[in-house]
Design a protein around this motif. Structure first.
Motif, PDB file in Angstrom:
ATOM      1  N   GLY A 105       0.821  -1.201   0.000  1.00  0.00           N
ATOM      2  CA  GLY A 105       0.000   0.000   0.000  1.00  0.00           C
ATOM      3  C   GLY A 105       0.854   1.249   0.000  1.00  0.00           C
ATOM      4  N   TYR A 106       1.921   1.241   0.779  1.00  0.00           N
ATOM      5  CA  TYR A 106       2.834   2.384   0.798  1.00  0.00           C
ATOM      6  C   TYR A 106       3.576   2.499  -0.535  1.00  0.00           C
ATOM      7  CZ  TYR A 106       2.258   3.209   5.820  1.00  0.00           C
ATOM      8  OH  TYR A 106       1.753   3.521   7.054  1.00  0.00           O
ATOM      9  N   GLU A 107       4.038   1.371  -1.054  1.00  0.00           N
ATOM     10  CA  GLU A 107       4.793   1.400  -2.306  1.00  0.00           C
ATOM     11  C   GLU A 107       3.946   1.953  -3.441  1.00  0.00           C
ATOM     12  OE1 GLU A 107       7.796  -1.815  -3.616  1.00  0.00           O
ATOM     13  OE2 GLU A 107       6.040  -2.196  -4.871  1.00  0.00           O
ATOM     14  N   THR A 108       2.664   1.597  -3.462  1.00  0.00           N
ATOM     15  CA  THR A 108       1.757   2.083  -4.499  1.00  0.00           C
ATOM     16  C   THR A 108       1.634   3.599  -4.476  1.00  0.00           C
ATOM     17  OG1 THR A 108       0.480   0.023  -4.407  1.00  0.00           O
ATOM     18  CG2 THR A 108      -0.617   1.929  -5.381  1.00  0.00           C
ATOM     19  N   ALA A 109       1.759   4.196  -3.276  1.00  0.00           N
ATOM     20  CA  ALA A 109       1.576   5.639  -3.127  1.00  0.00           C
ATOM     21  C   ALA A 109       2.879   6.421  -3.222  1.00  0.00           C
ATOM     22  CB  ALA A 109       0.906   5.936  -1.787  1.00  0.00           C
ATOM     23  N   ALA A 110       4.015   5.736  -3.221  1.00  0.00           N
ATOM     24  CA  ALA A 110       5.306   6.411  -3.167  1.00  0.00           C
ATOM     25  C   ALA A 110       5.642   7.100  -4.485  1.00  0.00           C
ATOM     26  CB  ALA A 110       6.406   5.412  -2.810  1.00  0.00           C
ATOM     27  N   SER A 111       6.487   8.125  -4.389  1.00  0.00           N
ATOM     28  CA  SER A 111       6.965   8.818  -5.585  1.00  0.00           C
ATOM     29  C   SER A 111       8.388   8.395  -5.951  1.00  0.00           C
ATOM     30  CB  SER A 111       6.923  10.330  -5.373  1.00  0.00           C
ATOM     31  OG  SER A 111       7.725  10.706  -4.245  1.00  0.00           O
ATOM     32  N   ARG A 112       9.112   7.821  -4.982  1.00  0.00           N
ATOM     33  CA  ARG A 112      10.463   7.334  -5.263  1.00  0.00           C
ATOM     34  C   ARG A 112      10.768   6.122  -4.402  1.00  0.00           C
ATOM     35  NH1 ARG A 112      10.992  11.865  -2.146  1.00  0.00           N
ATOM     36  NH2 ARG A 112      12.192  11.650  -0.219  1.00  0.00           N
ATOM     37  N   LEU A 113      11.635   5.281  -4.917  1.00  0.00           N
ATOM     38  CA  LEU A 113      12.033   4.046  -4.237  1.00  0.00           C
ATOM     39  C   LEU A 113      13.536   3.889  -4.359  1.00  0.00           C
ATOM     40  CD1 LEU A 113      10.378   0.556  -4.413  1.00  0.00           C
ATOM     41  CD2 LEU A 113      12.800   0.799  -4.963  1.00  0.00           C
ATOM     42  N   HIS A 114      14.193   3.781  -3.220  1.00  0.00           N
ATOM     43  CA  HIS A 114      15.629   3.523  -3.179  1.00  0.00           C
ATOM     44  C   HIS A 114      15.837   2.243  -2.389  1.00  0.00           C
ATOM     45  CE1 HIS A 114      16.592   8.108  -3.647  1.00  0.00           C
ATOM     46  NE2 HIS A 114      16.109   7.562  -4.751  1.00  0.00           N
ATOM     47  N   THR A 115      16.577   1.301  -2.934  1.00  0.00           N
ATOM     48  CA  THR A 115      16.723   0.023  -2.251  1.00  0.00           C
ATOM     49  C   THR A 115      18.117  -0.558  -2.457  1.00  0.00           C
ATOM     50  OG1 THR A 115      15.745  -2.186  -1.980  1.00  0.00           O
ATOM     51  CG2 THR A 115      15.794  -1.281  -4.202  1.00  0.00           C
ATOM     52  N   TYR A 116      18.511  -1.376  -1.489  1.00  0.00           N
ATOM     53  CA  TYR A 116      19.790  -2.089  -1.559  1.00  0.00           C
ATOM     54  C   TYR A 116      19.547  -3.568  -1.327  1.00  0.00           C
ATOM     55  CZ  TYR A 116      24.184  -4.145  -0.039  1.00  0.00           C
ATOM     56  OH  TYR A 116      25.263  -4.976   0.093  1.00  0.00           O
ATOM     57  N   HIS A 117      20.157  -4.405  -2.169  1.00  0.00           N
ATOM     58  CA  HIS A 117      20.026  -5.863  -2.030  1.00  0.00           C
ATOM     59  C   HIS A 117      21.413  -6.504  -2.102  1.00  0.00           C
ATOM     60  CE1 HIS A 117      15.601  -6.541  -2.260  1.00  0.00           C
ATOM     61  NE2 HIS A 117      15.675  -5.293  -2.646  1.00  0.00           N
ATOM     62  N   PRO A 118      21.802  -7.219  -1.043  1.00  0.00           N
ATOM     63  CA  PRO A 118      23.151  -7.789  -0.989  1.00  0.00           C
ATOM     64  C   PRO A 118      23.296  -9.200  -1.547  1.00  0.00           C
ATOM     65  CG  PRO A 118      22.119  -8.039   1.134  1.00  0.00           C
ATOM     66  CD  PRO A 118      21.114  -7.340   0.246  1.00  0.00           C
ATOM     67  N   ILE A 119      22.197  -9.931  -1.688  1.00  0.00           N
ATOM     68  CA  ILE A 119      22.314 -11.357  -2.002  1.00  0.00           C
ATOM     69  C   ILE A 119      21.742 -11.718  -3.369  1.00  0.00           C
ATOM     70  CG2 ILE A 119      21.759 -13.691  -1.232  1.00  0.00           C
ATOM     71  CD1 ILE A 119      23.644 -12.210   0.623  1.00  0.00           C
ATOM     72  N   VAL A 120      20.525 -11.255  -3.673  1.00  0.00           N
ATOM     73  CA  VAL A 120      19.845 -11.628  -4.913  1.00  0.00           C
ATOM     74  C   VAL A 120      19.244 -10.397  -5.572  1.00  0.00           C
ATOM     75  CG1 VAL A 120      19.304 -13.957  -4.098  1.00  0.00           C
ATOM     76  CG2 VAL A 120      17.660 -12.102  -3.723  1.00  0.00           C
ATOM     77  N   VAL A 121      18.829 -10.560  -6.813  1.00  0.00           N
ATOM     78  CA  VAL A 121      18.117  -9.501  -7.533  1.00  0.00           C
ATOM     79  C   VAL A 121      16.761  -9.288  -6.850  1.00  0.00           C
ATOM     80  CG1 VAL A 121      17.020  -8.884  -9.738  1.00  0.00           C
ATOM     81  CG2 VAL A 121      19.264 -10.040  -9.714  1.00  0.00           C
ATOM     82  N   PRO A 122      16.382  -8.062  -6.572  1.00  0.00           N
ATOM     83  CA  PRO A 122      15.112  -7.819  -5.867  1.00  0.00           C
ATOM     84  C   PRO A 122      13.897  -8.214  -6.695  1.00  0.00           C
ATOM     85  CG  PRO A 122      16.042  -5.760  -6.655  1.00  0.00           C
ATOM     86  CD  PRO A 122      17.089  -6.802  -6.872  1.00  0.00           C
ATOM     87  N   GLY A 123      12.805  -8.508  -5.990  1.00  0.00           N
ATOM     88  CA  GLY A 123      11.590  -8.958  -6.659  1.00  0.00           C
ATOM     89  C   GLY A 123      11.070  -8.002  -7.706  1.00  0.00           C
ATOM     90  N   HIS A 124      11.297  -6.697  -7.511  1.00  0.00           N
ATOM     91  CA  HIS A 124      10.838  -5.698  -8.489  1.00  0.00           C
ATOM     92  C   HIS A 124      11.376  -5.978  -9.892  1.00  0.00           C
ATOM     93  CE1 HIS A 124      11.220  -3.691  -4.526  1.00  0.00           C
ATOM     94  NE2 HIS A 124      10.147  -3.002  -4.866  1.00  0.00           N
ATOM     95  N   LEU A 125      12.565  -6.561  -9.968  1.00  0.00           N
ATOM     96  CA  LEU A 125      13.284  -6.689 -11.238  1.00  0.00           C
ATOM     97  C   LEU A 125      13.428  -8.126 -11.733  1.00  0.00           C
ATOM     98  CD1 LEU A 125      16.242  -4.247 -10.379  1.00  0.00           C
ATOM     99  CD2 LEU A 125      14.102  -3.681 -11.557  1.00  0.00           C
ATOM    100  N   GLN A 126      12.882  -9.076 -10.996  1.00  0.00           N
ATOM    101  CA  GLN A 126      13.103 -10.483 -11.328  1.00  0.00           C
ATOM    102  C   GLN A 126      12.340 -10.934 -12.575  1.00  0.00           C
ATOM    103  OE1 GLN A 126      12.044 -12.716  -7.820  1.00  0.00           O
ATOM    104  NE2 GLN A 126      13.710 -11.852  -6.585  1.00  0.00           N
ATOM    105  N   THR A 127      12.954 -11.844 -13.317  1.00  0.00           N
ATOM    106  CA  THR A 127      12.232 -12.551 -14.372  1.00  0.00           C
ATOM    107  C   THR A 127      11.425 -13.663 -13.718  1.00  0.00           C
ATOM    108  OG1 THR A 127      13.980 -14.185 -14.723  1.00  0.00           O
ATOM    109  CG2 THR A 127      14.116 -12.132 -16.010  1.00  0.00           C
ATOM    110  N   ARG A 128      10.476 -14.212 -14.454  1.00  0.00           N
ATOM    111  CA  ARG A 128       9.677 -15.299 -13.899  1.00  0.00           C
ATOM    112  C   ARG A 128      10.541 -16.521 -13.581  1.00  0.00           C
ATOM    113  NH1 ARG A 128       4.458 -16.950 -13.367  1.00  0.00           N
ATOM    114  NH2 ARG A 128       3.726 -14.941 -14.168  1.00  0.00           N
ATOM    115  N   ALA A 129      11.441 -16.870 -14.482  1.00  0.00           N
ATOM    116  CA  ALA A 129      12.278 -18.058 -14.274  1.00  0.00           C
ATOM    117  C   ALA A 129      13.192 -17.878 -13.068  1.00  0.00           C
ATOM    118  CB  ALA A 129      13.091 -18.359 -15.526  1.00  0.00           C
ATOM    119  N   TYR A 130      13.744 -16.686 -12.907  1.00  0.00           N
ATOM    120  CA  TYR A 130      14.622 -16.399 -11.772  1.00  0.00           C
ATOM    121  C   TYR A 130      13.840 -16.489 -10.466  1.00  0.00           C
ATOM    122  CZ  TYR A 130      18.100 -13.799  -8.965  1.00  0.00           C
ATOM    123  OH  TYR A 130      19.024 -13.415  -8.011  1.00  0.00           O
ATOM    124  N   ALA A 131      12.637 -15.907 -10.430  1.00  0.00           N
ATOM    125  CA  ALA A 131      11.803 -15.948  -9.229  1.00  0.00           C
ATOM    126  C   ALA A 131      11.436 -17.377  -8.866  1.00  0.00           C
ATOM    127  CB  ALA A 131      10.539 -15.110  -9.444  1.00  0.00           C
TER     128      ALA A 131
END
Length: 286
Positions: A105-131
């Motif tokens: 709900g918060y993400e839907t309303a946000a104007s910007r998103l900054h994130t850091y991921h140390p281990i895997v590609v985040p869900g926002h950017l994953q392909t179906r096969a990778y997920a």
């Protein structure tokens, strides 16, 4: 007619407006609840944006808070009518926990998103096969995996193909872009998708190289959401999900400083995409 927007956005609009009006009226949540003969928990749920509010309840609060402007009330009443119903992720109730549903709900309303991921590609950017490959070791049934992946794919589509796109910056550790989730072919496809996303004007992808050494967030990933009408929000991605915002300003500021440090250590956009492309080429696929 009520605008065709997600109900969570209308609930959020009401949450911000009613909380501000209550504070300007000099009332605590308990005092306001008593004046309209509500339980304290009901007012808290309204101010958290977790429930809808009827027009009659809105008018009762407005009277207590001294909201009299016709235009303001008309706008709030329209939001109240639009606050009912289910959000797009409600149909995936079997594939997400309450904390993550609240985060969406918060993400839907946000104007910007900054994130850091140390281990895997985040869900926002994953392909179906990778997920699918990422979820495989978790002991889920094939149907459960499909539901979670469908949720991620719809979220991705709405985030990057809909209107009101987020200004997104993804800092990925070098480990995240080298880890062979699903094997070489799956990773190669995933890296190509990162390159494609990185070419967009609303998406920035940066890689934190192994040579960057130690930093504050070596222990986990996090998301910082920014809003034009509210305080920033921090989401810490633990096993069950944990969210904090203005109620823990010190922790929020700590992670904001951490993110600034990460961006100073990370490769720039061009260097990052070049590294991703080199890793893809080294896989020798396709």
């Amino acid at each position: 007619m009520t605008p065709s927007v997600d109900p969570s956005l209308n609930r959020r609009k009401l949450r911000i407006a009613l909380r501000k009006a209550r504070e300007e009226a000099g009332l605590t949540q308990r005092e306001a609840a008593e004046q309209v003969e509500w339980s304290l928990s009901k007012l808290i749920r309204v101010e958290s944006g977790s429930v809808s509010i009827s027009v009659s309840d809105l008018r009762a609060l407005a009277q207590v808070y001294g909201i009299t402007g016709h235009a303001v009330m008309a706008e709030l009443e329209e939001a109240a009518r639009g606050s009912k119903g289910h959000s797009w992720w409600s149909s995936y109730h079997d594939a997400l926990n309450p904390q993550f549903a609240q985060y969406l709900g918060y993400e839907t309303a946000a104007s910007r998103l900054h994130t850091y991921h140390p281990i895997v590609v985040p869900g926002h950017l994953q392909t179906r096969a990778y997920a699918e490959a990422l979820l495989a070791p978790r002991g889920l049934s094939a149907d459960q995996i499909r539901r979670v992946v469908d949720l991620r794919m719809e979220r991705q589509s709405r985030m990057f193909e809909g209107t009101g796109r987020l200004d997104s910056v993804f800092v990925l550790d070098e480990a995240a872009v080298r880890r062979e989730i699903g094997g070489k072919e799956v990773l190669a496809e995933q890296l190509q998708q990162l390159t494609d996303f990185g070419a967009r004007s609303d998406v920035t992808i940066r890689v934190l190289p192994f040579t960057a050494g130690a930093h504050y967030s070596t222990f986990g990933s996090f998301v910082l959401l920014g809003f034009t009408d509210d305080k920033d929000l921090l989401y810490l991605e633990y096993a069950t999900g944990s969210m904090t915002g203005g109620e823990d300003e010190t922790l929020l500021q700590q992670y904001q400083r951490c993110y600034q440090d990460l961006t100073q250590l990370a490769l720039d956009e061009s260097e990052s995409l070049d590294m991703i492309d080199r890793i893809k080429q080294d896989l020798g696929v396709g």
